[in-house]
Design an enzyme around this catalytic site. Structure first.
Site, PDB file in Angstrom:
ATOM      1  N   SER A   1       0.910  -1.260  -0.030  1.00  0.00           N
ATOM      2  CA  SER A   1      -0.025  -0.043   0.112  1.00  0.00           C
ATOM      3  C   SER A   1       0.976   1.341  -0.129  1.00  0.00           C
ATOM      4  O   SER A   1       2.131   1.139   0.512  1.00  0.00           O
ATOM      5  CB  SER A   1      -0.906  -0.004   1.316  1.00  0.00           C
ATOM      6  OG  SER A   1       0.015   0.493   2.310  1.00  0.00           O
ATOM      7  N   ASP A   2       0.304   2.335  -0.323  1.00  0.00           N
ATOM      8  CA  ASP A   2       1.001   3.813   0.025  1.00  0.00           C
ATOM      9  C   ASP A   2       1.013   3.941   1.365  1.00  0.00           C
ATOM     10  O   ASP A   2       0.212   3.224   2.345  1.00  0.00           O
ATOM     11  CB  ASP A   2       0.501   4.736  -0.961  1.00  0.00           C
ATOM     12  CG  ASP A   2       1.724   5.915  -1.348  1.00  0.00           C
ATOM     13  OD1 ASP A   2       1.533   6.527  -2.123  1.00  0.00           O
ATOM     14  OD2 ASP A   2       2.463   5.759  -0.317  1.00  0.00           O
ATOM     15  N   ALA A   3       1.884   4.837   1.829  1.00  0.00           N
ATOM     16  CA  ALA A   3       1.968   5.331   3.297  1.00  0.00           C
ATOM     17  C   ALA A   3       0.520   5.523   3.926  1.00  0.00           C
ATOM     18  O   ALA A   3      -0.152   6.244   3.508  1.00  0.00           O
ATOM     19  CB  ALA A   3       2.929   6.595   3.277  1.00  0.00           C
ATOM     20  N   GLU A   4       0.167   4.606   5.008  1.00  0.00           N
ATOM     21  CA  GLU A   4      -1.074   4.500   5.621  1.00  0.00           C
ATOM     22  C   GLU A   4      -2.250   4.708   4.883  1.00  0.00           C
ATOM     23  O   GLU A   4      -3.428   5.145   5.432  1.00  0.00           O
ATOM     24  CB  GLU A   4      -0.923   6.139   6.479  1.00  0.00           C
ATOM     25  CG  GLU A   4       0.308   6.077   7.630  1.00  0.00           C
ATOM     26  CD  GLU A   4       0.159   7.436   8.596  1.00  0.00           C
ATOM     27  OE1 GLU A   4       1.027   7.227   9.529  1.00  0.00           O
ATOM     28  OE2 GLU A   4      -0.882   8.118   8.547  1.00  0.00           O
ATOM     29  N   ALA A   5      -2.204   4.287   3.575  1.00  0.00           N
ATOM     30  CA  ALA A   5      -3.403   4.045   2.879  1.00  0.00           C
ATOM     31  C   ALA A   5      -4.422   3.079   3.234  1.00  0.00           C
ATOM     32  O   ALA A   5      -5.521   3.361   3.083  1.00  0.00           O
ATOM     33  CB  ALA A   5      -2.960   3.668   1.598  1.00  0.00           C
TER      34      ALA A   5
END
Ligand code: GLC
Length: 741
Positions: free
Chosen positions: A288-292
């Protein structure tokens, strides 16, 4: 170590559920501060620094007063199997040592970093690099980035970023390979191959194709915004670079922050499993992207973070970057039966397979400070950064003032940016070394011919401060030549840096207008991340030249100086369109014709208040010489679908000095079952010609590449008439007709 299924099953069979989930967890260090009366406000400081309200020095000073928590216990317990964005060599070695020697399973960490444009030696931004149209330059710069990152303990890069970008209001256009799917695909393929090919000493990084999918189509060019595009545009424009990366063997894909067709990419089963795996054949893992993952709650498609963890994993999101939701909730989700251990094994198996494939187990823990010292920023790497930088700059305007004549003995450099190291490095250069940065001011001094005096006056900056105007203008009146450096600071483009107004910020345009009135020969050098609305400079005869220098990285000052002094003939060509105004975005060359294409007649598609044509079109760029095209020849103007179009053209260097031209081939499908772009880039070739020399360029284009996707993603090649265009930009071309039967 073999990467067979057997090996992976064997590994999994020895692991606890916690340890398997640990392989799906990626996080970075955290900062805490125990100094009395000192509150560590990391997010606040980062925001202030990126918005230019806190200097990088002050930011560093404050961070130095904090303790960095490297999550040692989580690594040792096996609940953290992957690290993100740790830039300190010693700390990278420390966390890897814990994983390899203290954890029960001794599974090495993926150490993931955004190695987007070099590591310690910084290269041009990806957008600048794409303006080189030079795949050898892409290969060389990527190879240096790989070596410097690998020797520093990094084994995974979150790159290449392959988001097609058609809207300069979107700050991340600076990280993109431009607006064209073919050029982006060619670049992405070379970058994945180069990052991942193993060198003699085992050096290699796993590449990540990001951000899946169509992140660059954010509505209004507003970062993270919702994306509304048709399926056939998704397939024809945004998907091809990812297919090229997957075909090149990309080990990972990063899902994007935004929602697409109403579902966040991070939890879209259609996107991450049906499209990415079943249709495109991807066999690596999705991060995932950061904290997505946790942001799915904010999107409104997950009731809480536990729900988000379940939905993202079951959709095909294998690894959670920085939310910590997988490590918090997956164990109980398995116990409750909402997620099966098989689902966990599938995801963990994908991660372990890549750790085996990319040699993490063979390499284990290594730390060789001497080797690091000898490798990073070595003279050869700096030389390559210089060469790639020169190829990435684009000469946009030149009424003859460039190259600077030998008679110019007093050269004045004006502008805060001319000596701003951060601006020269630009966004996504966090691993770079500021002390090594060569500014334009320094570069002009280093490269100045004998008896040439270089003077500097701040004059103006990226702000409304006019206090330096008078001094700079009076110095300009006594100079033989003036170079004004304008544009954007380091973080005015990049992530979370969308802008509604593309004009030069502050009093920059005002100063340049006054400078042009002095009548002294003047060139503007732009340091910026995105296309800007610089029509006033283009129209102003007192501004003799404009060099688009982007953020070229460590050797930028020398690269620009060698171009301005004429030691290097600029060869860059735009990989993105420059619109006249931000309100005209998104503006791109490969657009459908519409039923009423913009023209002089009132009732046609255009804006009333800006020109119909772009300020500078895709593929455009000037040289200190000129190139003339003739004798376009289509060998087989009637051909069948299984045949290949053969095209020849003659190019002549009609100027006084050698130069490099980028010959571009476009096609147009005149009549099809869906509207087709008025032009589509399908081939390009660089050719170097001496003054007066003629060269013949030949292209082969299989008919299988002349098709498009219909709305359910089926690729079709339809019979009918086509146009082929060949020239030095998307607007300056010779053309001929041919037919598919
Ligand atoms: C960022 C970016 C992504 C990057 C990741 C790790 O938010 O969207 O491109 O790779 O975080 O730094």
């Amino acid at each position: 170590m073999d990467t067979s299924e057997k090996t992976i099953e064997n590994l999994l069979s020895q692991m606890t559920l916690k340890e398997k989930i640990g392989q799906l967890n990626q996080a970075g260090s955290t900062m805490t501060c125990t100094l009395p009366g000192f509150e560590a406000d990391i997010d606040g400081w980062v925001t202030q620094m990126l918005e230019g309200r806190l200097s990088q020095e002050e930011f560093g000073r404050r961070i130095a007063m904090c303790e960095e928590n490297l999550r040692e216990d989580e690594i040792a317990s096996g609940s953290l199997g992957n690290f993100v964005n740790l830039y300190d060599d010693e700390k990278v070695a420390a966390v890897q040592k814990i994983a390899c020697e203290e954890s029960r399973m001794h599974i090495p960490l993926f150490i993931g970093v955004d190695v987007m444009r070099g590591y310690r030696t910084v290269f041009p931004t990806p957008l600048a690099l794409s303006c080189s149209w030079d795949l050898q330059a892409v290969r060389e710069s990527t190879a240096v980035a790989k070596r410097e990152a690998y020797v520093s303990g990094v084994n995974w890069t979150f790159g290449p970023m392959l988001d097609i970008a058609r809207d300069a209001r979107w700050g991340r256009i600076v990280e993109s390979p431009g607006e064209d799917p073919y050029l982006a695909s060619e670049i992405g393929k070379v970058q994945v191959e180069t990052f991942q090919e193993e060198e003699a000493d085992g050096c290699r990084l796993m590449a990540t194709a990001k951000h899946f999918l169509a992140y660059g189509a954010a509505s209004g060019g507003q970062d993270y915004n919702t994306v509304e595009i048709s399926r056939h545009t998704l397939y024809d424009v945004y998907l091809p670079p990812f297919q090229a990366a997957i075909d090149a063997g990309a080990g990972a894909v990063m899902s994007a922050f935004h929602d697409l067709e109403g579902t966040p990419c991070t939890m879209s089963r259609w996107l991450l499993t049906d499209l990415l795996r079943k249709q495109m054949g991807f066999d690596g893992f999705v991060v995932s992207d950061a904290e997505a993952v946790k942001q799915c709650v904010v999107h409104g498609t997950a009731a809480d973070e536990r729900d988000a963890a379940k939905k993202c994993l079951l959709a095909g999101g294998d690894m959670d970057m920085s939310s910590l939701d997988y490590v918090r909730y997956l164990e109980e989700l398995v116990e409750s039966g909402e997620v099966s251990e098989k689902d966990i094994d599938r995801a963990a198996g994908r991660v372990l397979k890549k750790k085996l494939e990319f040699g993490l187990f063979d390499r284990g823990y290594q730390y060789d400070p001497e080797k690091i010292q000898k490798t990073v920023l070595c003279s050869e790497h700096r030389r390559i950064s210089l060469e790639v930088g020169k190829k990435s700059a684009v000469l946009l305007k030149n009424n003859g003032v460039l190259p600077i004549g030998k008679e110019a003995k007093k050269i004045l450099i004006i502008g805060e940016l001319a000596d701003d190291k951060d601006a020269h490095m630009g966004p996504w250069s966090f691993t770079g070394v500021k002390e090594a940065q060569v500014t334009i001011l320094q570069g002009m001094k280093d490269c100045a011919p004998e008896e040439t005096e270089i003077i500097y006056a701040r004059g103006f900056g990226v702000n409304d401060d006019r206090s330096g105007f008078e001094e700079a203008l009076s110095l300009a009146r006594e100079a033989d030549f003036v170079i004004a450096v304008a544009g954007e600071t380091a973080f005015m483009s990049g992530e979370a840096a969308s802008r509604a107004d593309l004009h030069l910020v502050g009093a920059q345009e005002e100063f340049l207008e006054k400078l042009s009135e002095t009548g002294v020969p003047a060139a503007v050098v732009l340091i910026n991340g995105r296309p800007l609305a610089i029509g006033s400079l283009q129209e102003n005869d007192g501004i003799g030249a404009i060099l688009e220098a982007w953020h070229l990285g460590t050797e930028m000052g020398h690269a620009v100086a060698q171009i301005l002094y004429g030691d290097y003939n600029p060869s860059g060509r735009l990989s993105v369109t420059f619109a006249n105004e931000g309100g005209q975005e998104p503006m791109y060359y490969n657009h459908p014709n519409t039923g009423k294409p913009g023209g002089s007649f009132k009732f046609t598609s255009k804006y009333q208040d800006v020109p119909i044509r772009p300020l500078y079109p895709f593929g455009y760029g000037l040289s200190y010489t000129g190139f003339e095209y003739s004798d376009l020849e289509v060998e087989n103007p009637v051909l069948k679908k299984d045949q290949t179009l053969k095209v020849k053209v003659v190019v002549k260097n009609i100027g006084e000095r050698s130069g490099e031209e980028t010959v571009q081939l476009y096609i147009r499908d005149i009549t099809a079952s869906l509207v087709r772009p008025v032009k589509e880039l399908k081939r390009f070739a660089k050719i170097r010609l001496e003054a007066g020399e003629m060269g013949r360029v030949e292209f082969s284009l299989p008919c299988s590449e002349m098709g498009f996707h219909d709305s359910d993603g089926t690729f079709v090649v339809e019979p009918g008439k086509f146009m082929v265009y060949v020239g030095g930009s998307s607007e300056q071309t010779l053309d001929a007709e041919y037919e598919l039967v």
